[in-house]
Write a protein that holds these residues in place. Structure first.
Motif, mmCIF file in Angstrom:
data_model
loop_
_atom_site.group_PDB
_atom_site.id
_atom_site.type_symbol
_atom_site.label_atom_id
_atom_site.label_comp_id
_atom_site.label_asym_id
_atom_site.label_seq_id
_atom_site.Cartn_x
_atom_site.Cartn_y
_atom_site.Cartn_z
ATOM 1 N N LYS A 82 -36.068 -15.305 71.938
ATOM 2 C CA LYS A 82 -35.370 -16.294 72.783
ATOM 3 C C LYS A 82 -34.613 -15.616 73.924
ATOM 4 O O LYS A 82 -34.618 -16.092 75.054
ATOM 5 C CB LYS A 82 -34.375 -17.108 71.940
ATOM 6 N N ARG A 83 -33.972 -14.486 73.607
ATOM 7 C CA ARG A 83 -33.241 -13.778 74.662
ATOM 8 C C ARG A 83 -34.187 -13.345 75.781
ATOM 9 O O ARG A 83 -33.859 -13.440 76.956
ATOM 10 C CB ARG A 83 -32.495 -12.566 74.091
ATOM 11 N N LEU A 84 -35.372 -12.902 75.405
ATOM 12 C CA LEU A 84 -36.349 -12.512 76.438
ATOM 13 C C LEU A 84 -36.808 -13.725 77.246
ATOM 14 O O LEU A 84 -36.868 -13.697 78.478
ATOM 15 C CB LEU A 84 -37.566 -11.837 75.796
ATOM 16 N N CYS A 85 -37.118 -14.799 76.530
ATOM 17 C CA CYS A 85 -37.649 -15.996 77.206
ATOM 18 C C CYS A 85 -36.589 -16.662 78.088
ATOM 19 O O CYS A 85 -36.922 -17.358 79.042
ATOM 20 C CB CYS A 85 -38.193 -16.992 76.178
ATOM 21 N N ASN A 86 -35.322 -16.456 77.739
ATOM 22 C CA ASN A 86 -34.236 -17.070 78.514
ATOM 23 C C ASN A 86 -33.606 -16.079 79.485
ATOM 24 O O ASN A 86 -32.460 -16.258 79.896
ATOM 25 C CB ASN A 86 -33.134 -17.587 77.573
ATOM 26 N N ASN A 87 -34.326 -15.007 79.854
ATOM 27 C CA ASN A 87 -33.687 -13.977 80.691
ATOM 28 C C ASN A 87 -33.377 -14.480 82.103
ATOM 29 O O ASN A 87 -32.609 -13.874 82.831
ATOM 30 C CB ASN A 87 -34.538 -12.699 80.717
ATOM 31 N N GLY A 88 -33.999 -15.587 82.476
ATOM 32 C CA GLY A 88 -33.618 -16.264 83.710
ATOM 33 C C GLY A 88 -34.181 -15.677 84.985
ATOM 34 O O GLY A 88 -33.885 -16.147 86.080
ATOM 35 N N ASP A 89 -34.994 -14.639 84.888
ATOM 36 C CA ASP A 89 -35.403 -13.964 86.105
ATOM 37 C C ASP A 89 -36.827 -13.427 86.005
ATOM 38 O O ASP A 89 -37.731 -13.822 86.751
ATOM 39 C CB ASP A 89 -34.397 -12.814 86.360
ATOM 40 N N LEU A 90 -37.056 -12.560 85.037
ATOM 41 C CA LEU A 90 -38.319 -11.835 84.951
ATOM 42 C C LEU A 90 -39.395 -12.618 84.198
ATOM 43 O O LEU A 90 -39.092 -13.449 83.341
ATOM 44 C CB LEU A 90 -38.084 -10.497 84.247
ATOM 45 N N MET A 103 -41.154 -21.032 76.430
ATOM 46 C CA MET A 103 -41.370 -21.013 77.879
ATOM 47 C C MET A 103 -41.699 -22.419 78.382
ATOM 48 O O MET A 103 -41.181 -22.865 79.410
ATOM 49 C CB MET A 103 -42.500 -20.039 78.245
ATOM 50 N N ALA A 104 -42.557 -23.117 77.646
ATOM 51 C CA ALA A 104 -42.957 -24.470 78.062
ATOM 52 C C ALA A 104 -41.756 -25.412 78.069
ATOM 53 O O ALA A 104 -41.617 -26.253 78.961
ATOM 54 C CB ALA A 104 -44.054 -24.994 77.129
ATOM 55 N N GLN A 130 -49.199 -25.914 80.052
ATOM 56 C CA GLN A 130 -47.870 -25.571 79.519
ATOM 57 C C GLN A 130 -47.200 -24.464 80.335
ATOM 58 O O GLN A 130 -46.074 -24.077 80.019
ATOM 59 C CB GLN A 130 -47.983 -25.119 78.055
ATOM 60 N N GLY A 131 -47.918 -23.907 81.312
ATOM 61 C CA GLY A 131 -47.287 -22.901 82.170
ATOM 62 C C GLY A 131 -47.997 -21.559 82.235
ATOM 63 O O GLY A 131 -47.536 -20.646 82.926
ATOM 64 N N LEU A 132 -49.119 -21.409 81.525
ATOM 65 C CA LEU A 132 -49.819 -20.121 81.544
ATOM 66 C C LEU A 132 -50.407 -19.844 82.929
ATOM 67 O O LEU A 132 -51.124 -20.679 83.486
ATOM 68 C CB LEU A 132 -50.923 -20.103 80.478
ATOM 69 N N ILE A 133 -50.095 -18.659 83.481
ATOM 70 C CA ILE A 133 -50.626 -18.302 84.795
ATOM 71 C C ILE A 133 -51.525 -17.070 84.742
ATOM 72 O O ILE A 133 -52.186 -16.729 85.711
ATOM 73 C CB ILE A 133 -49.487 -18.035 85.814
ATOM 74 N N ARG A 134 -51.493 -16.390 83.603
ATOM 75 C CA ARG A 134 -52.360 -15.215 83.431
ATOM 76 C C ARG A 134 -52.615 -15.083 81.937
ATOM 77 O O ARG A 134 -51.762 -15.431 81.128
ATOM 78 C CB ARG A 134 -51.654 -13.967 83.961
#
Lengths: 303, 331
Positions: A82-90, A103-104, A130-134
């Motif tokens: 969750k901390r990674l997914c909510n990093n807000g930037d990267l 992420m979705a 759901q947001g997949l770009i790669r």
């Protein structure tokens, strides 16, 4: 085609990790994935420190992606994800559907890692919504299947919306378990593993009783014994529509290997031989629709 | 708690029903399911008979369509879903999100379970499948400890089914490619693990060698019982030591955890083994029926009877049983 550096799959000391990334600031890789994808007990870098390191690399001009844990069992494991997914930037590489959901939920784009089980364009399409770009193709698929998937994706109008990445160099991640096989080898219980996987910066070779390289033990992960090496097939990859070639870090000679991949795909060189830099034999069978451990490039005279 | 038993053919299905299964799961005769073995499984006709037999006795039939289709075979998975719907089964057991999407759109009223091959081990992943496909139930991988199962059952947006007995996968299901690395075929792509066609037994003066696509998986001396060369269950060499580096050939048996599973709110117990015999399912279904009934009646004084454990051991692979990952006191 561009080059990416996959997440370090092994437990390396903190300084080694920092030095490793420092040494790639000026290398020809365009994209760097980083984070702990194998075992939540490996905490030489805390989640926040991975994020900080990623931000530094981003400042240096690399496209940076944070990779999430693959097998998420405990709630504490999920807290790190969750901390990674909510990093807000990267950007984030989701290696489990749990991370996809996170992420979705935030309507954020994400990259689908090799363990997401994307075997057809219907799945690709659904995840794109759901947001997949790669996406990184499952390592066990072959060139013809990838071609079919991308043709279907094209019909669905996805070609310009999704990038395709292929795990092209390194010991392939093949399986994940509740059990730590490195601790088992050292006769330690998993809850007191003493992080002995740090003693094997390139994993622990598991051979047949006849000495044939078969698998590589890396904590709870089992990898291929042989090293995937798809550079001899780079033109086919380009022709099919692969956008990114993923190189998985090994402790030694990574710079030389990156240089060789880079020079070949840029047309500067035709020499695809990297074997003097490897501690295990190479393989490419999956890409050619055979057993993953086969090495066909040799027979085909492509080496 | 529902008892879900395996059937690889119609006589196994009848035996499972007659010995107390609440539901029986089956697959079709192709690579759309994770037990794609020669001589096993159902065609449209026998599947219809299976449904009729079970429904006449108030039991359910689930159909596993739980491998991952690639473009060349996509129509087989579509057909499998359509046939299952036509013959009136009670739920689909699916792993691939593409197949789930198809089933949800085409047969919205047919219940969907997430297969163990879907590899969902956390509440967020289950939420994904609930939200996208409104799944009713998920079968969870055999890698979670009892404490983790309890936590997950509390947080899960869907009912949980857990494995009670049978062969043990030490790797998280749906994310194990060891078999295709050795043979070209995996559970995900072909519904096969360590397929028989890749197996070779070689008698040597030192004993029996078993090989998988020529790789020596194990060597058994004359006084040892030679086991099937499942790729993860061989004896390998690590730094000069030869041992079962990944997994010993044992079976999972969680009978003694029944009161805990029940208290956790687990809704169904799954028995592995569609590839096993009618005698196997007769014995296992009977024991688990008695055990579940006894546990429902007196959950606090439940004890796993010696006779039950003996009966289960007698049909176990390697005749040893283990609690597997459920027994991890450290989490």
């Amino acid at each position: 085609m561009r080059l990416s550096l996959g997440p370090i799959q092994y437990l390396w000391p903190r300084q080694t990790v920092e030095d490793f990334y420092q040494s790639h600031v000026d290398s020809p890789v365009d994209i760097i994935y980083l984070g702990e994808t194998v075992c939540a007990k490996r905490r030489y870098l805390k989640t926040t420190e991975w994020i900080d390191l990623a931000k530094e690399l981003a400042k240096a001009g690399k496209q940076v992606v944070l990779s999430t844990l693959t097998l998420i069992e405990a709630k504490s494991d999920m807290a790190g994800v969750k901390r990674l997914c909510n990093n807000g930037d990267l950007a984030v590489e989701a290696n489990d559907m749990g991370a996809v959901q996170l992420m979705a939920d935030q309507s954020l784009p994400f990259i689908g890692g090799p363990a997401l089980n994307i075997y057809n364009a219907y799945t690709l399409n659904l995840l794109h919504q759901q947001g997949l770009i790669r996406w990184v193709m499952p390592v066990e698929l072959d060139a013809e299947t990838l071609k079919d998937i991308l043709a279907d994706a094209d019909e669905m109008g996805l070609s310009d919306k999704i990038e395709t990445e292929v795990f092209s160099f390194g010991h392939m991640p093949l399986a994940y378990s509740a059990r730590c096989f490195t601790a088992r080898f050292r006769n330690l219980p998993k809850d007191d593993c003493q992080l002995v996987c740090q003693d094997y910066p390139e994993g622990l070779a598991m051979d047949s009783q006849e000495g044939e390289a078969f698998f590589t033990i890396n904590g709870i992960q089992t990898q291929s014994g042989r090293i995937q090496h798809l550079l001899p097939h780079w033109q086919k990859m380009q022709q099919i529509g692969v956008d990114i070639i993923r190189l998985s870090p090994q402790p030694q000679h990574m710079n030389e290997i990156i240089q060789r991949y880079s020079q070949v795909i840029q047309g500067i060189s035709t020499d695809t031989d990297i074997e003097s830099w490897l501690n295990s034999p190479a393989c490419d069978g999956y890409w050619l629709g055979k057993s993953g451990m086969d090495y066909i490039a040799v027979e085909a005279g492509l080496k | 708690m529902e008892l879900v038993c395996p059937a690889g053919n119609i006589s196994m299905l009848k035996t499972a029903v007659d010995n107390g299964a609440d539901a029986v799961y089956i697959g079709f005769k192709d690579d759309t399911n994770a037990r794609h073995f020669a001589g096993l499984n159902f065609n449209d006709g026998t599947a219809q008979k299976a449904v009729n037999y079970a429904h006449d006795r108030g039991r359910k039939v689930y159909v596993a369509i739980n491998t991952y289709p690639q473009p060349a075979g996509w129509s087989r998975w579509q057909k499998a879903v359509d046939v299952a719907a036509d013959i009136g089964i009670d739920a689909l057991i699916v792993a691939d999100t593409g197949v789930l999407a198809y089933a949800t759109e085409k047969h919205p009223n047919l219940a969907r379970h997430l297969s163990v091959q879907g590899s969902a081990t956390n509440a967020e992943a289950l939420q994904f499948y609930k939200q996208q496909f409104d799944i009713h139930r998920a079968v969870i991988p055999r890698v979670l400890s009892m404490a983790q199962v309890k936590q997950l059952a509390k947080d899960s947006p869907v009912d949980l089914e857990v494995f009670g007995f049978g062969s043990l996968c030490v790797m998280v299901e749906g994310r194990c490619l060891l078999s295709s690395y050795a043979t070209g075929e995996s559970p995900n792509t072909c519904g096969a693990c360590s397929p028989a066609k890749a197996v070779r037994w070689v008698e040597t003066p030192e004993g029996t060698e078993c090989r998988l696509n020529d790789v020596l998986i194990d060597r058994f001396s004359v006084d040892e019982k030679a086991g099937y060369p499942v790729v993860c269950k061989g004896r390998f060499n690590v730094d000069g030591h030869t041992y079962h580096a990944l997994e010993e050939p044992t079976s999972l048996n969680t009978l003694e955890l029944l009161p805990d599973l029940r208290a956790a709110g687990v809704k169904a117990i799954k028995i592995e083994g569609r590839q096993r015999s009618t005698a196997y399912v007769a014995k296992v279904a009977k024991v688990w029926r008695e055990a579940i009934d006894s546990c429902q009646l007196n959950p606090h004084s439940f004890v796993a009877k010696q006779q039950w454990m003996h009966d289960l051991s007698s049909v176990s692979e390697g005749t040893q049983t283990t609690l597997g990952a459920y027994n991890r006191p450290w989490q």
